[in-house]
Design a protein around this motif. Structure first.
Motif, PDB file in Angstrom:
ATOM      1  N   GLU A 154      42.420  29.435  38.643  1.00 17.97           N
ATOM      2  CA  GLU A 154      43.199  30.144  39.343  1.00 17.97           C
ATOM      3  C   GLU A 154      44.773  29.997  38.957  1.00 17.97           C
ATOM      4  O   GLU A 154      45.234  28.896  38.347  1.00 17.97           O
ATOM      5  N   PRO A 155      45.553  30.904  38.784  1.00 19.52           N
ATOM      6  CA  PRO A 155      45.535  32.520  39.051  1.00 19.52           C
ATOM      7  C   PRO A 155      44.647  33.080  38.035  1.00 19.52           C
ATOM      8  O   PRO A 155      44.586  32.798  36.684  1.00 19.52           O
ATOM      9  N   ALA A 197      44.061  45.684  38.155  1.00 17.61           N
ATOM     10  CA  ALA A 197      43.727  45.690  39.744  1.00 17.61           C
ATOM     11  C   ALA A 197      42.299  46.058  39.876  1.00 17.61           C
ATOM     12  O   ALA A 197      41.374  46.418  39.121  1.00 17.61           O
ATOM     13  N   THR A 198      41.867  45.359  40.968  1.00 17.68           N
ATOM     14  CA  THR A 198      40.451  45.434  41.523  1.00 17.68           C
ATOM     15  C   THR A 198      40.463  46.529  42.262  1.00 17.68           C
ATOM     16  O   THR A 198      41.073  46.555  43.264  1.00 17.68           O
ATOM     17  N   LYS A 219      38.431  49.693  44.631  1.00 16.48           N
ATOM     18  CA  LYS A 219      37.244  49.808  45.487  1.00 16.48           C
ATOM     19  C   LYS A 219      36.821  51.196  45.535  1.00 16.48           C
ATOM     20  O   LYS A 219      37.842  52.074  45.779  1.00 16.48           O
ATOM     21  N   ARG A 256      37.449  46.178  37.784  1.00 14.92           N
ATOM     22  CA  ARG A 256      38.544  45.649  37.257  1.00 14.92           C
ATOM     23  C   ARG A 256      39.075  46.922  36.497  1.00 14.92           C
ATOM     24  O   ARG A 256      38.573  47.273  35.302  1.00 14.92           O
ATOM     25  N   VAL A 269      42.325  46.686  45.979  1.00 12.69           N
ATOM     26  CA  VAL A 269      42.321  45.405  47.072  1.00 12.69           C
ATOM     27  C   VAL A 269      42.794  44.373  46.339  1.00 12.69           C
ATOM     28  O   VAL A 269      43.029  43.183  47.127  1.00 12.69           O
ATOM     29  N   ALA A 270      43.436  44.310  45.158  1.00 14.90           N
ATOM     30  CA  ALA A 270      43.960  43.082  44.346  1.00 14.90           C
ATOM     31  C   ALA A 270      44.694  43.441  43.215  1.00 14.90           C
ATOM     32  O   ALA A 270      44.319  44.466  42.565  1.00 14.90           O
ATOM     33  N   ARG A 271      45.719  42.625  42.679  1.00 16.76           N
ATOM     34  CA  ARG A 271      46.492  42.890  41.469  1.00 16.76           C
ATOM     35  C   ARG A 271      46.628  41.530  40.552  1.00 16.76           C
ATOM     36  O   ARG A 271      46.517  40.454  41.126  1.00 16.76           O
ATOM     37  N   GLN A 272      46.382  41.694  39.241  1.00 19.59           N
ATOM     38  CA  GLN A 272      46.629  40.634  38.485  1.00 19.59           C
ATOM     39  C   GLN A 272      47.494  41.164  37.243  1.00 19.59           C
ATOM     40  O   GLN A 272      47.668  42.301  37.066  1.00 19.59           O
TER      41      GLN A 272
END
Length: 355
Positions: free
Chosen positions: A35-36, A162-163, A165, A194, A219-222
């Motif tokens: 992580e991250p 981004a994740t 959905k 992803r 629902v998430a970002r990287q």
């Protein structure tokens, strides 16, 4: 004593191999290995030649590929599936292998610099370690490389992901290709994928465009930098300090993947330290040809317009070409590049884009 800086795949794999014969200590600046997360996590079947594919980290298997340009698309059925992994669990799995082999781990320990003499004094946020060899597996902006003056001039892609959905086809990965960027949709299952883009110059705008095409709920970002491999990168200093993985820019320039090349380089580093042979020579014997081909492909595609990408996909829809793409994975283009041109000589026209 061998000190490894960075507990990503390349650093952990080097530690695993070296711990069989040497005292090894791994320092990771984060408190949790893996992580991250800054990775798409899709890998070619060649991963199975390096580590046992385990349910502990495996998220999904990809059997089909769809590629889009502005006006064309190509479809492929892979003869060997690609693997989608949970990067945090994958990194932790290899770290577990290294620990079982005898490596010690120090988490929350940030590398600050080093003095290189007969031995190396490596300075960390939690103290100084004396070692015989120092391995920089500390990512694209390697502090180890900077500390000994071998960082050089580097270029990077910006990766945004981004994740998402929504409903997905779980065995299908999709790629979007265009001038100076590559986009992807990598499913974890039938409900999550992803979705991302990497580019030197236009990541933000193309990321929004790909997200709009895919739809769904984020629902998430990287985000993170991806180093661009170029000839001339220095990967060792005084035969005592070595770089591996992203720290050594050992990344495929056309597809932006670096996990398998980094782990292969780690295995060559193990051989170099054990035998006293040149690490630079050993890793290049395994990787240089293919990294060079990926670099040339990137250079050509940087000069493509939309019509060129459309034409490329039309050529790839040729049945003979499609059969070859389905048989060989993208990890080692040297294994099939010449045969591909023999099957479809019109690929030669793209060589003009090198100039």
């Amino acid at each position: 004593m061998i000190t490894v800086v960075g507990a990503g795949p390349a650093g952990n794999y080097a530690a695993y191999l070296l711990a069989k014969d040497f005292d090894v200590e791994v320092h990771e600046e984060h408190k949790v290995i893996g992580e991250p997360i800054q990775c798409t996590g899709i890998m070619t079947p060649d991963l199975a030649n390096l580590v046992k594919i385990s349910k502990e980290f495996l998220v999904n298997k990809i059997k089909r590929v769809r590629v889009y340009s502005k006006s064309e698309e190509s479809h492929f059925n892979l003869k060997r599936p690609n693997y989608v992994v949970n990067r945090a669990l994958f990194d932790g799995y290899i770290a577990g292998m290294a620990k079982d082999a005898g490596a010690k781990y120090v988490l929350g320990s940030r590398f600050l610099g080093c003095d290189v003499g007969k031995r190396i004094n490596a300075k960390f946020s939690d103290g100084v370690r004396e070692c015989d060899y120092l391995i920089g597996a500390d990512g694209p902006h390697s502090a180890v490389a900077k500390s000994v003056g071998i960082y050089g001039k580097r270029r990077f892609y910006v990766g945004l992901q981004a994740t998402v959905k929504k409903k997905f086809e779980p065995d299908l990965v999709e790629f979007y290709i265009g001038s100076h960027y590559i986009g992807w949709v990598v499913p974890e299952d039938d409900k999550l994928a992803r979705v991302g883009v990497s580019s030197e110059t236009i990541s933000g705008s193309m990321f929004k465009e790909v997200l709009n095409k895919v739809g769904g709920k984020i629902v998430a970002r990287q985000a993170g930098p991806i180093p661009i491999y170029e000839d001339g990168i220095k990967t060792s200093y005084m035969n005592k300090v070595f770089l591996v993985g992203d720290a050594a820019c050992q990344v495929k320039a056309s597809t932006h993947g670096g996990i398998v090349p980094g782990m292969i380089a780690a295995s060559q580093l193990y051989k170099a330290i054990k035998t006293g042979k040149s690490y630079d020579k050993l890793w290049r014997e395994k990787l240089w040809k293919d990294l060079k081909i990926h670099s040339l492909i990137k250079k050509m595609m940087d000069n493509f317009g939309d019509d060129d990408f459309d034409y490329l996909l039309r050529l790839m829809n040729n049945e003979k070409v499609r059969n070859m793409v389905e048989e060989f994975d993208r990890e080692f283009p040297s294994r099939f590049a010449s045969r591909l041109i023999l099957k479809e000589p019109r690929f030669l026209r793209f060589l003009l884009k090198l100039f």
